[in-house]
Design a protein around this motif. Sequence first.
Motif, PDB file in Angstrom:
ATOM      1  N   LEU A 154     -14.823  -5.717  39.531  1.00 37.47           N
ATOM      2  CA  LEU A 154     -15.419  -5.461  40.832  1.00 37.47           C
ATOM      3  C   LEU A 154     -16.928  -5.301  40.680  1.00 37.47           C
ATOM      4  O   LEU A 154     -17.402  -4.622  39.768  1.00 37.47           O
ATOM      5  N   TRP A 155     -17.672  -5.966  41.566  1.00 36.76           N
ATOM      6  CA  TRP A 155     -19.117  -5.765  41.606  1.00 36.76           C
ATOM      7  C   TRP A 155     -19.423  -4.607  42.549  1.00 36.76           C
ATOM      8  O   TRP A 155     -19.098  -4.665  43.731  1.00 36.76           O
ATOM      9  N   LEU A 156     -20.027  -3.548  42.031  1.00 35.28           N
ATOM     10  CA  LEU A 156     -20.410  -2.405  42.846  1.00 35.28           C
ATOM     11  C   LEU A 156     -21.927  -2.314  42.936  1.00 35.28           C
ATOM     12  O   LEU A 156     -22.632  -2.465  41.936  1.00 35.28           O
ATOM     13  N   THR A 157     -22.416  -2.081  44.149  1.00 35.13           N
ATOM     14  CA  THR A 157     -23.847  -1.869  44.372  1.00 35.13           C
ATOM     15  C   THR A 157     -24.032  -0.447  44.886  1.00 35.13           C
ATOM     16  O   THR A 157     -23.339  -0.021  45.814  1.00 35.13           O
ATOM     17  N   TYR A 158     -24.958   0.273  44.273  1.00 34.69           N
ATOM     18  CA  TYR A 158     -25.130   1.681  44.618  1.00 34.69           C
ATOM     19  C   TYR A 158     -26.572   2.109  44.361  1.00 34.69           C
ATOM     20  O   TYR A 158     -27.368   1.371  43.764  1.00 34.69           O
ATOM     21  N   ARG A 159     -26.898   3.314  44.826  1.00 34.50           N
ATOM     22  CA  ARG A 159     -28.231   3.873  44.618  1.00 34.50           C
ATOM     23  C   ARG A 159     -28.177   4.931  43.521  1.00 34.50           C
ATOM     24  O   ARG A 159     -27.194   5.644  43.371  1.00 34.50           O
TER      25      ARG A 159
ATOM     26  N   PHE B 208     -28.862  -0.494  42.271  1.00 28.62           N
ATOM     27  CA  PHE B 208     -28.294  -1.069  41.068  1.00 28.62           C
ATOM     28  C   PHE B 208     -26.978  -1.785  41.388  1.00 28.62           C
ATOM     29  O   PHE B 208     -26.273  -1.418  42.321  1.00 28.62           O
ATOM     30  N   GLU B 209     -26.663  -2.783  40.564  1.00 30.94           N
ATOM     31  CA  GLU B 209     -25.397  -3.500  40.692  1.00 30.94           C
ATOM     32  C   GLU B 209     -24.751  -3.564  39.321  1.00 30.94           C
ATOM     33  O   GLU B 209     -25.411  -3.825  38.318  1.00 30.94           O
TER      34      GLU B 209
ATOM     35  N   CYS C 171     -13.846   3.797  37.553  1.00 26.75           N
ATOM     36  CA  CYS C 171     -14.053   2.462  36.992  1.00 26.75           C
ATOM     37  C   CYS C 171     -14.602   2.567  35.574  1.00 26.75           C
ATOM     38  O   CYS C 171     -15.049   3.633  35.144  1.00 26.75           O
ATOM     39  N   ALA C 172     -14.555   1.456  34.868  1.00 29.38           N
ATOM     40  CA  ALA C 172     -15.012   1.416  33.480  1.00 29.38           C
ATOM     41  C   ALA C 172     -16.024   0.304  33.303  1.00 29.38           C
ATOM     42  O   ALA C 172     -15.929  -0.751  33.934  1.00 29.38           O
ATOM     43  N   GLY C 173     -16.990   0.555  32.432  1.00 30.22           N
ATOM     44  CA  GLY C 173     -18.003  -0.447  32.130  1.00 30.22           C
ATOM     45  C   GLY C 173     -18.866   0.032  30.992  1.00 30.22           C
ATOM     46  O   GLY C 173     -19.178   1.229  30.907  1.00 30.22           O
ATOM     47  N   GLY C 174     -19.221  -0.876  30.087  1.00 31.68           N
ATOM     48  CA  GLY C 174     -20.088  -0.502  28.970  1.00 31.68           C
ATOM     49  C   GLY C 174     -19.464   0.526  28.047  1.00 31.68           C
ATOM     50  O   GLY C 174     -20.180   1.342  27.451  1.00 31.68           O
ATOM     51  N   GLY C 175     -18.132   0.525  27.930  1.00 36.56           N
ATOM     52  CA  GLY C 175     -17.473   1.464  27.040  1.00 36.56           C
ATOM     53  C   GLY C 175     -17.303   2.859  27.608  1.00 36.56           C
ATOM     54  O   GLY C 175     -16.862   3.768  26.898  1.00 36.56           O
TER      55      GLY C 175
ATOM     56  N   LEU D  92     -21.308   3.892  48.313  1.00 37.64           N
ATOM     57  CA  LEU D  92     -21.522   2.556  47.775  1.00 37.64           C
ATOM     58  C   LEU D  92     -22.188   1.668  48.824  1.00 37.64           C
ATOM     59  O   LEU D  92     -21.828   1.698  49.999  1.00 37.64           O
ATOM     60  N   LEU D  93     -23.141   0.876  48.401  1.00 39.72           N
ATOM     61  CA  LEU D  93     -23.803  -0.054  49.312  1.00 39.72           C
ATOM     62  C   LEU D  93     -22.972  -1.313  49.509  1.00 39.72           C
ATOM     63  O   LEU D  93     -22.991  -1.912  50.584  1.00 39.72           O
ATOM     64  N   ASP D  94     -22.242  -1.696  48.468  1.00 40.28           N
ATOM     65  CA  ASP D  94     -21.437  -2.918  48.565  1.00 40.28           C
ATOM     66  C   ASP D  94     -20.367  -2.897  47.482  1.00 40.28           C
ATOM     67  O   ASP D  94     -20.522  -2.243  46.440  1.00 40.28           O
ATOM     68  N   ALA D  95     -19.276  -3.609  47.717  1.00 41.27           N
ATOM     69  CA  ALA D  95     -18.213  -3.784  46.732  1.00 41.27           C
ATOM     70  C   ALA D  95     -17.647  -5.184  46.919  1.00 41.27           C
ATOM     71  O   ALA D  95     -17.195  -5.532  48.006  1.00 41.27           O
ATOM     72  N   ARG D  96     -17.686  -6.004  45.847  1.00 39.97           N
ATOM     73  CA  ARG D  96     -17.227  -7.390  45.939  1.00 39.97           C
ATOM     74  C   ARG D  96     -16.246  -7.679  44.804  1.00 39.97           C
ATOM     75  O   ARG D  96     -16.486  -7.316  43.657  1.00 39.97           O
ATOM     76  N   LEU D  97     -15.160  -8.358  45.155  1.00 44.02           N
ATOM     77  CA  LEU D  97     -14.171  -8.734  44.152  1.00 44.02           C
ATOM     78  C   LEU D  97     -14.719  -9.799  43.218  1.00 44.02           C
ATOM     79  O   LEU D  97     -15.404 -10.729  43.650  1.00 44.02           O
ATOM     80  N   SER D  98     -14.380  -9.682  41.952  1.00 44.91           N
ATOM     81  CA  SER D  98     -14.668 -10.725  40.977  1.00 44.91           C
ATOM     82  C   SER D  98     -13.380 -11.504  40.716  1.00 44.91           C
ATOM     83  O   SER D  98     -12.285 -10.993  40.932  1.00 44.91           O
ATOM     84  N   ASP D  99     -13.509 -12.740  40.276  1.00 44.33           N
ATOM     85  CA  ASP D  99     -12.319 -13.532  39.922  1.00 44.33           C
ATOM     86  C   ASP D  99     -11.754 -13.103  38.570  1.00 44.33           C
ATOM     87  O   ASP D  99     -10.636 -13.465  38.218  1.00 44.33           O
ATOM     88  N   GLU D 100     -12.535 -12.331  37.835  1.00 44.25           N
ATOM     89  CA  GLU D 100     -12.151 -11.943  36.480  1.00 44.25           C
ATOM     90  C   GLU D 100     -11.214 -10.736  36.497  1.00 44.25           C
ATOM     91  O   GLU D 100     -11.416  -9.784  37.235  1.00 44.25           O
ATOM     92  N   ARG D 101     -10.191 -10.780  35.674  1.00 43.34           N
ATOM     93  CA  ARG D 101      -9.271  -9.662  35.540  1.00 43.34           C
ATOM     94  C   ARG D 101      -9.566  -8.897  34.254  1.00 43.34           C
ATOM     95  O   ARG D 101     -10.247  -9.402  33.360  1.00 43.34           O
ATOM     96  N   PHE D 102      -9.060  -7.672  34.166  1.00 41.82           N
ATOM     97  CA  PHE D 102      -9.258  -6.875  32.960  1.00 41.82           C
ATOM     98  C   PHE D 102      -7.924  -6.293  32.504  1.00 41.82           C
ATOM     99  O   PHE D 102      -6.959  -6.240  33.276  1.00 41.82           O
ATOM    100  N   LYS D 103      -7.862  -5.861  31.245  1.00 44.87           N
ATOM    101  CA  LYS D 103      -6.661  -5.242  30.705  1.00 44.87           C
ATOM    102  C   LYS D 103      -6.887  -3.742  30.641  1.00 44.87           C
ATOM    103  O   LYS D 103      -7.838  -3.274  30.011  1.00 44.87           O
ATOM    104  N   ARG D 104      -6.021  -2.993  31.308  1.00 46.65           N
ATOM    105  CA  ARG D 104      -6.146  -1.539  31.345  1.00 46.65           C
ATOM    106  C   ARG D 104      -5.869  -0.928  29.979  1.00 46.65           C
ATOM    107  O   ARG D 104      -5.002  -1.401  29.242  1.00 46.65           O
ATOM    108  N   SER D 105      -6.584   0.161  29.646  1.00 49.64           N
ATOM    109  CA  SER D 105      -6.322   0.894  28.404  1.00 49.64           C
ATOM    110  C   SER D 105      -4.934   1.509  28.481  1.00 49.64           C
ATOM    111  O   SER D 105      -4.590   2.176  29.467  1.00 49.64           O
ATOM    112  N   ALA D 106      -4.158   1.304  27.450  1.00 46.97           N
ATOM    113  CA  ALA D 106      -2.773   1.778  27.455  1.00 46.97           C
ATOM    114  C   ALA D 106      -2.698   3.300  27.511  1.00 46.97           C
ATOM    115  O   ALA D 106      -1.724   3.871  28.018  1.00 46.97           O
ATOM    116  N   ASP D 107      -3.728   3.984  26.997  1.00 48.56           N
ATOM    117  CA  ASP D 107      -3.683   5.449  26.938  1.00 48.56           C
ATOM    118  C   ASP D 107      -4.373   6.112  28.132  1.00 48.56           C
ATOM    119  O   ASP D 107      -4.515   7.336  28.171  1.00 48.56           O
TER     120      ASP D 107
END
Length: 259
Positions: free
Chosen positions: A86-91, A101-102, A121-125, A135-150
Motif C-alpha cells: 500500500l502506498w501511504l501519504t502522510y505528514r 511523505f510517501e 504496516c511494515a516497511g524498511g524492516g 493519512l493524506l492518501d492511500a493507494r493499492l499497489s499491485d505487489e503482494r507481500f508475505k506476512r511474518s509467520a510470528d
Amino acid sequence: MTGLTEDEVRALFMLGVPGALSQLGMAQELKAALLKLSAALPAERRCDEAWVRQRIHLDWSGWAQAEEPAQHLQTIQRAVWEDRKLWLTYRIRYGTYVGRFERLVDAYGLVAKGGVWHVICAGGGRKYVHRVSRLLDARLSDERFKRSADFDLVSFWNEWCAENEGTWPHYPVTVRISPALVAELSLHFGDGVRNQITEARLPDSQGWITLTLVFESLSSARGRILGCGGAIQVLEPEALRLSVADFALQIVTLYEGSG
C-alpha cells in the motif's frame, strides 16, 4: 442485539464486538464501518475467525465512541485482506516544519481504539502505526507481500500501546479560530477536525468559531497554538492561556530588543 440481522450479529462477533456494547447502542458509524469490512471478507475466509483476527482488532479499553472520519479505510482494508502493499501519504511535523511523505508499506492490520482507526504496516524492516484519519492518501499497489509467520496483531498492538501510553491525547483545550485559519485547520490538526468544524456553533460577530482540540500535554498544545500566530486564541484552561501569553510576550520582547 436489537435491530441486527443474524448475518450482522455473526459478522460483529467475528470482529470482536462485545454483545453488551451493541445492545446498549454502539455508535452507528462504527457499526456500519465494521459491517462493510466484514462484507468485504474473501468468501473462503468468512468462517476463519483466527485469520480475521490477525488482520483486524477492536481495542475496547477506554472506549469513548468518538469516531473520526476515515476516508481511506476501505482501501486499507482491501490491502489488509489481500496481503497487498500500500502506498501511504502522510505528514510529519518537526517543530514548525511540516513535511509530506510517501511510503510503500506492507498492510498488516487495522485496529480501532476509542473510535479511532489505525493501520499497522511494515516497511524498511520495522513496523509502524498510522492513524487513518491523518493519512493524506492511500493507494493499492499491485505487489503482494508475505506476512511474518510470528506476527500477532493483538500482541503487537498491546506492546505498542504500552510504549506509547503517554502520547495518547488527553489534554482538551477550548479555542477560538479565526475565519482565515478555519479553511486550513486540518493541515495543522489533522482531518479529524473537519467534523468538529461542521458541528461547531455558529461563528461569533467577528466570524470566529469555538472548538475543543485535544493535545498530548500543555507544552504540546502551547507549541502547536503558537505556531498559528494570532489566528487562534486559547479560552481555557487558564494555565495554558497564561503560558501562551507569556511565551508570546517573550518573543515580542526578544525581537523588539534586537532592533
